[in-house]
Motif scaffolding. Structure first.
Motif, short mmCIF file in Angstrom:
data_model
loop_
_atom_site.label_atom_id
_atom_site.label_comp_id
_atom_site.label_asym_id
_atom_site.label_seq_id
_atom_site.Cartn_x
_atom_site.Cartn_y
_atom_site.Cartn_z
N PHE A 64 -39.63 -20.89 24.92
CA PHE A 64 -39.99 -21.18 23.53
C PHE A 64 -41.41 -20.80 23.19
N LEU A 65 -42.29 -20.81 24.18
CA LEU A 65 -43.65 -20.38 23.89
C LEU A 65 -43.70 -18.86 24.02
N LEU A 66 -43.39 -18.35 25.19
CA LEU A 66 -43.51 -16.92 25.43
C LEU A 66 -42.41 -16.10 24.79
N THR A 67 -41.27 -16.68 24.52
CA THR A 67 -40.22 -15.90 23.89
C THR A 67 -40.08 -16.31 22.42
N GLY A 68 -39.69 -17.56 22.19
CA GLY A 68 -39.44 -18.01 20.82
C GLY A 68 -40.60 -17.74 19.88
N GLY A 69 -41.78 -18.19 20.26
CA GLY A 69 -42.93 -18.01 19.39
C GLY A 69 -43.21 -16.54 19.11
N PHE A 70 -43.18 -15.72 20.16
CA PHE A 70 -43.49 -14.30 19.99
C PHE A 70 -42.37 -13.56 19.25
N LEU A 71 -41.15 -14.10 19.31
CA LEU A 71 -40.09 -13.53 18.48
C LEU A 71 -40.39 -13.82 17.01
N GLY A 72 -40.99 -14.99 16.75
CA GLY A 72 -41.43 -15.26 15.39
C GLY A 72 -42.42 -14.20 14.93
N MET A 73 -43.34 -13.87 15.84
CA MET A 73 -44.31 -12.82 15.54
C MET A 73 -43.59 -11.50 15.25
N LEU A 74 -42.63 -11.17 16.11
CA LEU A 74 -41.89 -9.92 15.97
C LEU A 74 -41.16 -9.85 14.63
N TYR A 75 -40.45 -10.92 14.29
CA TYR A 75 -39.62 -10.91 13.09
C TYR A 75 -40.42 -10.84 11.81
N TYR A 76 -41.70 -11.23 11.85
CA TYR A 76 -42.52 -11.05 10.65
C TYR A 76 -43.25 -9.71 10.69
N PHE A 77 -43.97 -9.46 11.77
CA PHE A 77 -44.87 -8.32 11.78
C PHE A 77 -44.18 -6.97 11.95
N LEU A 78 -43.05 -6.93 12.63
CA LEU A 78 -42.36 -5.65 12.80
C LEU A 78 -41.87 -5.10 11.46
N PRO A 79 -41.12 -5.91 10.67
CA PRO A 79 -40.70 -5.36 9.38
C PRO A 79 -41.90 -4.98 8.51
N LYS A 80 -42.99 -5.74 8.61
CA LYS A 80 -44.18 -5.41 7.81
C LYS A 80 -44.75 -4.07 8.23
N GLN A 81 -44.87 -3.89 9.55
CA GLN A 81 -45.46 -2.64 10.05
C GLN A 81 -44.55 -1.46 9.81
N ALA A 82 -43.26 -1.70 10.00
CA ALA A 82 -42.32 -0.60 9.85
C ALA A 82 -41.98 -0.34 8.40
N GLU A 83 -42.32 -1.30 7.55
CA GLU A 83 -41.94 -1.24 6.14
C GLU A 83 -40.44 -1.07 5.99
N GLN A 84 -39.73 -1.81 6.81
CA GLN A 84 -38.28 -1.80 6.81
C GLN A 84 -37.81 -3.24 6.96
N PRO A 85 -36.69 -3.62 6.34
CA PRO A 85 -36.17 -4.96 6.61
C PRO A 85 -35.58 -5.02 8.01
N ILE A 86 -35.41 -6.23 8.50
CA ILE A 86 -34.74 -6.41 9.79
C ILE A 86 -33.35 -5.79 9.69
#
Lengths: 207, 487, 211
Positions: B216-238
């Motif tokens: 939950f720290l190393l996976t869950g939390g960082f998945l939260g990071m991924l799910y916000y920042f990846l679409p932002k960076q890629a300018e694509q929805p999930i």
């Protein structure tokens, strides 16, 4: 420079990866050999190198894991070398198949011959570097083959867009996905090895 | 609408705190990785212990894990969660004064905590070594974090809670539960307490905690990071919303059970071990579903790879996430675990996740985030690219050397000679590990250098400016009336 | 209501989301961890097991302070090669008075569960202060300060009482005489006493005969 008229011998086409990588990539991109030429003209021979070197090294020097050398009966070494060869071919062909499957997603050329050529190109440094198997010290092999692997990675990232004729950025994504496939296969192999050893197939360990 | 409500709804985002957490995260990353490199060096040259208690390997290693997990990792998670929760809720952070209290409390806890670990205060359980005064302080700070985070969500102007917030939320809730239960102890003195649970029971509780700290720290939390920042960076929805829902709940459910795979062939009951195996394998599905979601999202944004160095980090982070979440379940299988437990293979696995997934996705996120916080482009794309190659090389060298070391180690430990006695002495095997420890040290140094390059790059990006003020978008009244009112 | 329908309700309600996560994440612990915590066989001491005497307890707490578990495990697995190398495999009943457990997760150095009696006190004394003197290839750090510091008698009674509250059957005599037991002892003496005691609880009954 390279003549575009006569096709070069496959081994020379791939061997150029070592000293003239960009020329090799361009050559393969412009004159991709047929799958048969790639396989029977180059891949098969390159793939034969590691098991042959390993066979000679193991029988002469024995496996060296940092303790006293481990000598195995010839028949065992032959069996292991044959399995090594088979695994390399399976790895080569499966990676090419996976690459072809991924090519659709990444807008790359979907011809199997190009995919096979790319994988062979990437594997060429490792095949040549496997000469270190002549002295099967685990650490020495790691020290030689890791930089060799870096060379292969370079060929993959630079070569994929050229050989599979796609945009460099899409090529980077596809190359990363291929690396993921290879890493997963490698881990699977590690775990299957552990299971087999536990079952008594392989080195005699007492669990 | 009252004047106060209107002011609240149009107040700018509280982003200075994001800058603060990001800066501290980078400082802890460098300190924590330096501790790691030093520990690795001590394994090669034990003279580096210098006969000093606070420099000895055991204490340095403990400082290393705590600094990277709770300094680098948690600071990055809290900072990025504050950035993203505001923007997915279109509202300023709830109770900024409380958020800043969390910031100062957390950094103070890390400083004093690391000091206490080097001084020998140690609870004796991995990743829960900080003694009871820190455990209590952390719990209070964490509750405050929860209030700020969920308070912001409760105030949101968009009805559905975005998926990154579910993951950050799971981080907050589950880590709180794990931390409190696993650290239950009776204090004897200020720096010494005794665990509520004894022996085999303590082992089960510890690895319920330990594995899910990873989960939950190393996976869950960082998945939260991924799910916000990846679409932002890629300018694509999930790529797939449905997949992310199923993956989320399956992930929250399955991860908890996997703890006992740290305890195969130990004195805990067989049924607990077996459940650990099965659920670790089940866990493959939600992990890979998330990876596929990420990869397919990125593959729609390939044009950005040419110009955006940060995206390269995200791509490789996903590759290593896939690797680590595949290798983990494989190592959870008993017959594989026989070969891997207690060896360097475990260390290699940890670092494939920690360096390849956690660090790389944080780096990618920081390269995206800091220019935006500064209101300026990244100082040097070339430095970022150099960082990328150093990080990738360091990670691969680490993993490869530890795979080779671990497999040799277990093979040699388990070998019997023809008379049925143990074939190799422990010292023989330990000597054989020496060259691999050297390679691993090199890998760590490369990774650390890359991190330092990032620090310099981001510092130059931020030189002489203050955090840019951004106001949330003002939505049309009808949309607002339809969405506000659900809490 | 379909799964997606339920989810749509949860994702629009902060409270539901919090409780949803809490409930779903608790299931594993309730089924797998809680019964084990309530399982008496896992915390019942085997027949020959006693709580650590004061000097050994001090040694154990020093072992924890110096993070020895980082490199040394204390858990012999029921594997043939392991039993041959280290001795009897570990049974749950041995660890009833281990707070916290010290099974470790890494063997940079050897497992210590059965190390008691394998080496003399004198060997340990030299080894702890300068490991390379007795094992030239060793990468273990030296611990010279253990010989220079006195075993702390100041809080030993508090520690024993705390453990007694947690269920360790220390008698009043043991607690009262504890400071005297530590008189003139260094931390090194305490550590050696602890190490020499490791493994004496072996040979108890095996509750988990499925091994």
């Amino acid at each position: 420079m390279l003549s575009s008229a006569t096709p070069r011998a496959p081994l020379r086409q791939f061997g150029a990866a070592l000293l003239a990588p960009y020329a090799a990539m361009a050559d393969l991109g412009e004159h991709p050999p047929s799958s048969a030429r790639v396989f029977f003209g180059a891949a098969l021979w390159l793939g034969l190198c590691p098991p042959l070197f390993a066979f000679v090294g193991t029988t002469v020097f024995g496996w060296r894991l940092g303790v006293d050398p481990i000598f195995l009966p010839r028949s065992t070494v032959a069996a292991i070398s044959a399995a090594y060869f088979a695994l390399l071919l399976v790895g080569l062909l499966s990676t090419a198949v996976v690459a072809r499957w991924m090519a659709v997603t990444y807008g790359a050329d979907t011809s199997f011959s190009r995919c096979l050529a790319l994988v062979t190109l990437v594997g060429t440094p490792l095949a040549v570097g496997s000469v270190v198997h002549l002295y099967p010290d685990a650490y020495l092999n790691l020290v030689v083959l890791v930089p060799t692997l870096s060379w292969s990675m370079f060929l993959l990232y630079r070569g994929l867009p050229i050989v599979l004729k796609t945009d460099p950025a899409r090529g980077m994504l596809m190359a990363s996905s291929l690396i993921a496939y290879v890493l997963i296969s490698w881990v699977t192999l590690l775990c299957v090895t552990a299971v087999l050893w536990g079952l008594g197939i392989g080195p005699r360990i007492a669990t | 609408m009252t004047i106060q409500t209107k002011a609240r709804l149009t107040a700018p985002y509280e982003d200075r705190i994001v800058t603060a957490f990001t800066a501290c995260s980078i400082v802890w990353a460098i300190l924590g990785m330096t501790a790691g490199v030093y520990a690795a060096a001590e394994l090669v040259w034990p003279q580096l212990n210098f006969g000093l208690p606070w420099l000895s390997f055991g204490r340095i290693r403990t400082a290393h894990t705590n600094l990277v997990l709770f300094g680098f990792g948690v600071s990055a998670l809290i900072g990025t969660s504050f950035y993203s929760v505001q923007r997915t809720s279109h509202v300023r952070l709830f109770a900024p004064w409380l958020a800043w209290s969390v910031f100062y409390a957390w950094q103070l806890a890390i400083v004093l905590g690391a000091w206490s670990l080097l001084a020998g205060w140690n609870g004796g359980k991995e990743y829960a070594e900080l003694e009871w005064p820190f455990d209590i302080a952390i719990t209070v700070a964490w509750l405050a974090y929860a209030v700020v985070f969920f308070g912001t969500i409760a105030r949101r102007k968009i009805a559905p809670i975005y998926i990154s917030n579910w993951f950050y939320g799971s981080l907050i809730i589950v880590v709180a539960m794990l931390h409190v239960v696993n650290n239950l102890a009776l204090p004897a003195t200020l720096g010494k307490s005794y665990s509520l649970f004894p022996g085999a029971q303590d082992a089960i509780v510890q690895w319920w905690y330990g594995h899910n700290a990873v989960g939950f720290l190393l996976t869950g939390g960082f998945l939260g990071m991924l799910y916000y920042f990846l679409p932002k960076q890629a300018e694509q929805p999930i790529w797939s919303y449905r997949l992310s829902i199923v993956a989320f709940w399956a992930f929250v459910y399955s991860y908890i059970w996997a703890g006992p795979h740290h305890l195969h062939y130990t004195a805990i009951p067989e049924w607990v071990q077996s459940l650990g195996v099965v659920m670790s394998l089940v866990l493959l599905a939600p992990s890979w579903a998330t990876m596929i979601n990420g990869v397919m999202t990125v593959s729609n944004a390939w044009q950005k790879l040419r110009t955006d160095p940060a995206l390269k980090f995200i791509v490789l982070a996903l590759v290593f996430y896939g690797l680590a979440t595949f290798e983990g379940p494989m190592m959870a299988i008993r017959s594989v675990n026989v070969m891997s437990h207690f060896t360097e293979w475990t260390i290699g696995h940890v670092h494939s996740g920690a360096l390849g997934w956690n660090a790389m996705i944080t780096f990618g996120t920081f390269y995206f985030l800091v220019p935006r916080l500064a209101g300026r482009p990244l100082h040097s794309v070339q430095l970022a690219n150099m960082h990328f190659w150093l990080a990738l090389t360091g990670t691969l060298l680490y993993i490869l050397s530890m795979w080779a070391a671990g497999l040799s180690q277990s093979l040699l430990w388990l070998s019997l000679d023809d008379l049925g006695a143990v074939r190799y002495s422990f010292v023989d095997v330990m000597r054989a590990m020496a060259p691999y420890y050297l390679l691993r040290l090199l890998a760590g140094i490369l990774f650390l250098i890359g991190t330092v390059l990032m620090a310099v790059n981001l510092l130059r990006t931020f030189a002489g400016v203050r955090t840019v003020e951004v106001a949330p978008p003002i939505l049309a009244t009808t949309h607002r009336e339809a969405t506000v009112g659900t809490s | 209501m379909s799964f997606l329908g339920v989810h749509k309700a949860i994702e629009r309600n902060t409270g539901l989301l919090i409780f949803g996560i809490l409930i779903v994440a608790s299931i594993g612990g309730l089924v797998q961890v809680l019964p084990s915590v309530w399982d008496d066989s896992l915390s019942t001491p085997a027949a020959n097991v006693v709580p650590y005497p004061p000097l050994e307890l001090v040694g154990r707490d020093i072992y924890i302070r110096e993070s020895c578990s980082t490199c040394h495990s204390q858990q012999v697995r029921p594997l043939l090669a392991e039993v041959k190398r280290y001795g009897e495999y570990a049974r749950a009943g041995e660890f009833a008075y281990d707070r916290p457990f010290l099974w470790g997760s890494k063997r940079t150095g050897p497992d210590l569960l059965r190390v008691g009696g394998k080496y003399t006190d004198a060997w340990h004394r030299i080894h702890m202060i300068d490991p390379q003197a007795v094992v030239p290839a060793s990468i273990m750090p030296p611990y010279p300060w253990l010989a220079e510091r006195q075993a702390d008698a100041g809080d030993i009674q508090t520690r024993l009482r705390t453990l007694r509250t947690l269920g360790h059957p220390y008698s009043d005599e043991v607690i009262d005489s504890a400071p005297a037991a530590l008189e003139g002892k260094t931390e090194l003496d305490a550590m050696i006493a602890y190490l020499q005691g490791l493994g004496r609880f072996a040979g108890g009954p095996d509750e988990h005969a499925e091994h």
